[in-house]
Scaffold this motif. Structure first.
Motif, mmCIF file in Angstrom:
data_model
loop_
_atom_site.group_PDB
_atom_site.id
_atom_site.type_symbol
_atom_site.label_atom_id
_atom_site.label_comp_id
_atom_site.label_asym_id
_atom_site.label_seq_id
_atom_site.Cartn_x
_atom_site.Cartn_y
_atom_site.Cartn_z
ATOM 1 N N PHE A 90 64.842 19.785 65.486
ATOM 2 C CA PHE A 90 63.665 18.999 65.140
ATOM 3 C C PHE A 90 64.042 17.543 64.949
ATOM 4 N N GLU A 102 56.029 9.746 53.678
ATOM 5 C CA GLU A 102 55.942 11.089 54.223
ATOM 6 C C GLU A 102 56.784 11.192 55.497
ATOM 7 N N PHE A 105 57.412 15.599 61.637
ATOM 8 C CA PHE A 105 58.324 16.308 62.523
ATOM 9 C C PHE A 105 57.737 16.455 63.918
ATOM 10 N N PRO A 107 57.668 18.700 67.608
ATOM 11 C CA PRO A 107 57.384 20.122 67.842
ATOM 12 C C PRO A 107 58.629 20.990 67.994
ATOM 13 N N ARG A 110 63.924 24.364 71.420
ATOM 14 C CA ARG A 110 64.667 25.616 71.227
ATOM 15 C C ARG A 110 65.788 25.650 72.250
ATOM 16 N N PHE B 35 54.662 22.003 54.103
ATOM 17 C CA PHE B 35 54.584 22.195 55.547
ATOM 18 C C PHE B 35 54.198 23.634 55.852
ATOM 19 N N GLN B 37 54.970 26.214 58.954
ATOM 20 C CA GLN B 37 55.620 26.459 60.235
ATOM 21 C C GLN B 37 54.882 27.620 60.903
ATOM 22 N N TRP B 40 54.647 29.592 66.433
ATOM 23 C CA TRP B 40 55.272 28.941 67.574
ATOM 24 C C TRP B 40 56.412 28.021 67.141
ATOM 25 N N GLY B 41 56.648 27.953 65.848
ATOM 26 C CA GLY B 41 57.783 27.201 65.342
ATOM 27 C C GLY B 41 57.516 25.768 64.954
ATOM 28 N N GLN B 42 56.308 25.291 65.165
ATOM 29 C CA GLN B 42 56.003 23.899 64.837
ATOM 30 C C GLN B 42 55.868 23.697 63.332
ATOM 31 N N LEU B 43 56.381 22.583 62.844
ATOM 32 C CA LEU B 43 56.264 22.213 61.430
ATOM 33 C C LEU B 43 55.078 21.267 61.279
ATOM 34 N N ASN B 45 52.531 19.150 58.930
ATOM 35 C CA ASN B 45 52.371 18.536 57.604
ATOM 36 C C ASN B 45 51.054 19.004 56.978
#
Lengths: 114, 108
Positions: A90, A102, A105, A107, A110, B35, B37, B40-43, B45
């Motif tokens: 990330f 703040e 991040f 996406p 992988r 957060f 997650q 699909w793994g996206q973080l 906010n």
């Protein structure tokens, strides 16, 4: 604003190959960081930058290089991929110090190293 | 360094239920983020909440900085709320320290 973008989304490498993970942000943020996320290990900081031309190491920098030639871009280079670098990566950005701002991040990428 | 503990580690909800997630931290902080997650793994906010209470749709958060905890409320849960919820506080100027997360599963 697109926010923080990363490419590619998925990548498979063979041991010993090199590649660059791309990260860009369009929020004019000064601080940018790379984390890796592994099961049971949480998110660990690889490298970070507090402005164009300034980079420094985080917790797990070995095997990775970074540069910050512009405010917008912060690529992460894997010099010689190893199976231990299989992870989700990330990129993140912040306007300034985390005590005041703040963090956002991307996406994620992988990466699998075989 | 600062320690972040989240509870519960896992939560299974029936669609429509309400829930509360907790985050405790070991030292005073000037920043706390929640957060989500997604699968699909996206973080994503959710909140930037150093203190006080904020609301965003069915989600709300409260941070009591003097007592070193924050709460995330999910009301009328939906299957799209499934995923892992993390709280994070600054470890230093440039790194967030994350809790281990709460895995939420919402069943239809």
């Amino acid at each position: 604003n697109a926010g923080v973008t990363q490419t590619p989304k998925f990548q498979v490498l063979k041991t010993g190959q090199s590649m660059t993970l791309q990260c860009a942000q369009d929020m004019n943020h000064e601080y940018m960081s790379w984390y890796r996320q592994d099961p049971g290990m949480g998110l660990r900081l690889i490298h970070y930058s507090v402005g164009a031309g300034i980079t420094d190491q985080g917790e797990v920098p070995n095997g990775y290089n970074v540069s910050r030639s512009t405010t917008e871009d912060f690529p992460l280079r894997l010099l010689s991929a190893a199976p231990s670098q299989t992870s989700v990566y990330f990129c993140a950005s912040t306007r300034g110090r985390l005590n005041s701002y703040e963090q956002y991040f991307g996406p994620g990428t992988r990466l699998t190293v075989t | 360094g600062i320690q972040v503990e989240q509870s519960p580690p896992d939560l299974i909800l029936q669609e429509g239920a309400n829930s509360t997630l907790r985050c405790n931290f070991s030292d005073s902080v000037n920043n706390l983020q929640w957060f989500h997650q997604n699968p699909w793994g996206q973080l994503i906010n959710l909140f930037y909440i150093p203190s006080g209470t904020k609301q965003n749709g069915r989600l709300s958060a409260t941070t009591v900085a003097t007592e070193r905890y924050s709460l995330l409320y999910i009301s009328s849960s939906q299957t799209t709320d499934s995923g892992v919820y993390f709280c994070a506080v600054p470890f230093n100027d440039y790194k967030l320290s994350f809790g281990a997360g709460t895995t939420v599963t919402v069943r239809a």
